[in-house]
Write an enzyme that holds these catalytic residues in place. Structure first.
Site, PDB file in Angstrom:
ATOM      1  N   ASN A  81       9.214  -1.865   6.747  1.00 41.05           N
ATOM      2  CA  ASN A  81       7.795  -2.110   6.474  1.00 41.05           C
ATOM      3  C   ASN A  81       7.538  -2.102   4.967  1.00 41.05           C
ATOM      4  O   ASN A  81       7.064  -1.115   4.401  1.00 41.05           O
ATOM      5  CB  ASN A  81       6.955  -1.046   7.190  1.00 41.05           C
ATOM      6  CG  ASN A  81       5.463  -1.221   6.958  1.00 41.05           C
ATOM      7  OD1 ASN A  81       5.020  -2.222   6.397  1.00 41.05           O
ATOM      8  ND2 ASN A  81       4.691  -0.232   7.382  1.00 41.05           N
ATOM      9  N   LYS A 213       5.849   6.945   0.762  1.00 39.96           N
ATOM     10  CA  LYS A 213       4.930   6.083   1.508  1.00 39.96           C
ATOM     11  C   LYS A 213       5.426   5.794   2.909  1.00 39.96           C
ATOM     12  O   LYS A 213       4.743   6.031   3.903  1.00 39.96           O
ATOM     13  CB  LYS A 213       4.704   4.784   0.717  1.00 39.96           C
ATOM     14  CG  LYS A 213       3.643   3.855   1.307  1.00 39.96           C
ATOM     15  CD  LYS A 213       4.204   2.811   2.243  1.00 39.96           C
ATOM     16  CE  LYS A 213       3.124   1.858   2.721  1.00 39.96           C
ATOM     17  NZ  LYS A 213       3.641   0.867   3.691  1.00 39.96           N
ATOM     18  N   PHE A 243      -0.997   6.370   1.935  1.00 43.09           N
ATOM     19  CA  PHE A 243       0.275   5.679   1.761  1.00 43.09           C
ATOM     20  C   PHE A 243       0.124   4.675   0.619  1.00 43.09           C
ATOM     21  O   PHE A 243      -0.446   3.594   0.794  1.00 43.09           O
ATOM     22  CB  PHE A 243       0.664   4.964   3.059  1.00 43.09           C
ATOM     23  CG  PHE A 243       0.375   5.781   4.301  1.00 43.09           C
ATOM     24  CD1 PHE A 243       0.772   7.101   4.392  1.00 43.09           C
ATOM     25  CD2 PHE A 243      -0.329   5.221   5.356  1.00 43.09           C
ATOM     26  CE1 PHE A 243       0.503   7.860   5.521  1.00 43.09           C
ATOM     27  CE2 PHE A 243      -0.604   5.961   6.495  1.00 43.09           C
ATOM     28  CZ  PHE A 243      -0.189   7.282   6.586  1.00 43.09           C
ATOM     29  N   ASP A 245       0.369   1.821  -1.482  1.00 45.67           N
ATOM     30  CA  ASP A 245       0.953   0.493  -1.364  1.00 45.67           C
ATOM     31  C   ASP A 245       0.281  -0.460  -2.336  1.00 45.67           C
ATOM     32  O   ASP A 245      -0.137  -0.053  -3.421  1.00 45.67           O
ATOM     33  CB  ASP A 245       0.840   0.003   0.084  1.00 45.67           C
ATOM     34  CG  ASP A 245      -0.616  -0.155   0.534  1.00 45.67           C
ATOM     35  OD1 ASP A 245      -1.538   0.146  -0.252  1.00 45.67           O
ATOM     36  OD2 ASP A 245      -0.835  -0.594   1.684  1.00 45.67           O
ATOM     37  N   TRP A 316      -7.384   0.126   4.606  1.00 42.66           N
ATOM     38  CA  TRP A 316      -6.495  -1.007   4.865  1.00 42.66           C
ATOM     39  C   TRP A 316      -7.201  -2.034   5.752  1.00 42.66           C
ATOM     40  O   TRP A 316      -7.154  -3.238   5.492  1.00 42.66           O
ATOM     41  CB  TRP A 316      -5.208  -0.524   5.521  1.00 42.66           C
ATOM     42  CG  TRP A 316      -4.160  -1.594   5.635  1.00 42.66           C
ATOM     43  CD1 TRP A 316      -3.244  -1.954   4.690  1.00 42.66           C
ATOM     44  CD2 TRP A 316      -3.930  -2.458   6.766  1.00 42.66           C
ATOM     45  NE1 TRP A 316      -2.458  -2.984   5.162  1.00 42.66           N
ATOM     46  CE2 TRP A 316      -2.849  -3.309   6.425  1.00 42.66           C
ATOM     47  CE3 TRP A 316      -4.521  -2.587   8.023  1.00 42.66           C
ATOM     48  CZ2 TRP A 316      -2.361  -4.281   7.301  1.00 42.66           C
ATOM     49  CZ3 TRP A 316      -4.033  -3.556   8.899  1.00 42.66           C
ATOM     50  CH2 TRP A 316      -2.965  -4.386   8.537  1.00 42.66           C
TER      51      TRP A 316
END
Length: 336
Positions: A81, A213, A243, A245, A316
């Site tokens: 991922n 993460k 997380f 990103d 997200w």
């Protein structure tokens, strides 16, 4: 000056704190953090989330049979991922699944589910350890004949998952979950210790900076997939951070929470790559972690207590619904 760290078993908040305080390229706007907390309920709403709190599509694209196979499937999912964005001017990798074109994370999840539907035992550690390049290419095949980014790195991770599962956990990630004894923090630590590709640690001015993460999102995904039961039951999920990103800093910048030095802002807006491990990239990720921690505290003060991982999911999802945001930073990396 940032507030004291309340609980930081993983060392993510404490190790990123110095980056935020010393950073010269990225800043947080405290007024905009407060403003976002005030708008939170109106912004999030019910869109994209079903009654169980999962993202729309989660059940559709994720394999789940309630067994140890699902536990291994989640580990593989989050081992792979990372880094779905295309080169500038190039089309995005994606697949068509059940008549729907998907890209990014959803495409990865659907491709791994499709593989099982086609009879490929991707829950089997020996199969993963010995997987050929051709087999992985078939799993991630695209009708547009695009190759998923960082294909060789993904193949390496597939082999690592299989090898480590066989060497350390008798082929079953559920054994690692059992060793963690209900602790999300301990399972993250086990992942980082046992699987080198999950060791998301950077160096900033001679200091170690932890993000973890994919290890953290793996635990969160396990919790979500099993609805907090069985192998998804953890008592300390509140100890995980967001997380870090590339989508979260994009949406935080959209709301004015993150501000970039003009030179960095121009590079990002021109979609110029930022080297992995550069000061700019580490500062973006560290500021993202702390902006969300401060947002968590602001929401709690307004009577909206949320875990960091819940804030992560909502931001997200929000990023998927906002049109015409400025570009996210582009860093080729295995960590996000």
């Amino acid at each position: 000056m940032l507030p004291a760290v309340e609980a930081d078993s993983l060392g993510v908040l404490s190790s990123t704190r110095g980056v935020v305080e010393e950073g010269e390229h990225v800043w947080m706007n405290s007024e905009q953090i407060q403003a976002l907390s005030e708008r939170w309920s109106a912004l999030i709403g019910p869109a994209g989330v079903n009654a169980s709190g999962l993202a729309a599509g989660y059940d559709r694209y994720h394999f789940f049979d309630g067994s140890e196979r699902s536990v291994n499937w989640i580990l593989l999912l989050d081992a792979l991922n990372f880094c779905f964005w295309p080169e500038k001017g190039q089309p995005r990798w994606g697949i068509t699944y059940q008549g729907e074109f998907l890209s990014g994370y959803w495409a990865e999840a659907a491709a791994l589910t499709r593989a099982i539907e086609e009879g490929r035992p991707i829950w089997d550690a020996a199969y993963l350890r010995d997987m050929s390049r051709e087999e992985l290419a078939l799993i991630f095949r695209s009708e547009q004949e695009q190759q998923i980014p960082l294909f060789e790195e993904r193949l390496t991770h597939v082999h690592e998952v299989g090898r480590v599962l066989l060497e350390r956990f008798d082929g079953q990630f559920s054994q690692a979950v059992a060793q963690a004894a209900g602790s999300a923090v301990r399972l993250v630590q086990l992942l980082v210790e046992a699987f080198p590709s999950f060791r998301d640690v950077a160096r900033y001015r001679q200091r170690e900076v932890r993000f973890f993460k994919r290890a953290q999102i793996c635990v969160a995904d396990l919790h979500a997939l099993f609805r907090g039961q069985s192998w998804g039951a953890f008592y300390d999920l509140d100890q995980l951070t967001i997380f870090a990103d590339y989508k979260l800093p994009q949406v935080l910048r959209h709301f004015g929470v993150l501000e970039y030095h003009p030179t960095l802002a121009n590079r990002i807006d021109q979609q110029e790559p930022l080297p992995a491990g550069s000061e700019e990239e580490i500062e973006i990720r560290a500021a993202t972690v702390w902006a969300c921690e401060l947002l968590r505290r602001a929401l709690a003060a307004r009577g909206l207590p949320m875990k960091a991982i819940e804030i992560d999911q909502q931001l997200w999802l929000l990023s998927q619904r906002i049109p015409d945001m400025r570009p996210y930073h582009r860093t080729r990396t295995i960590y996000y």
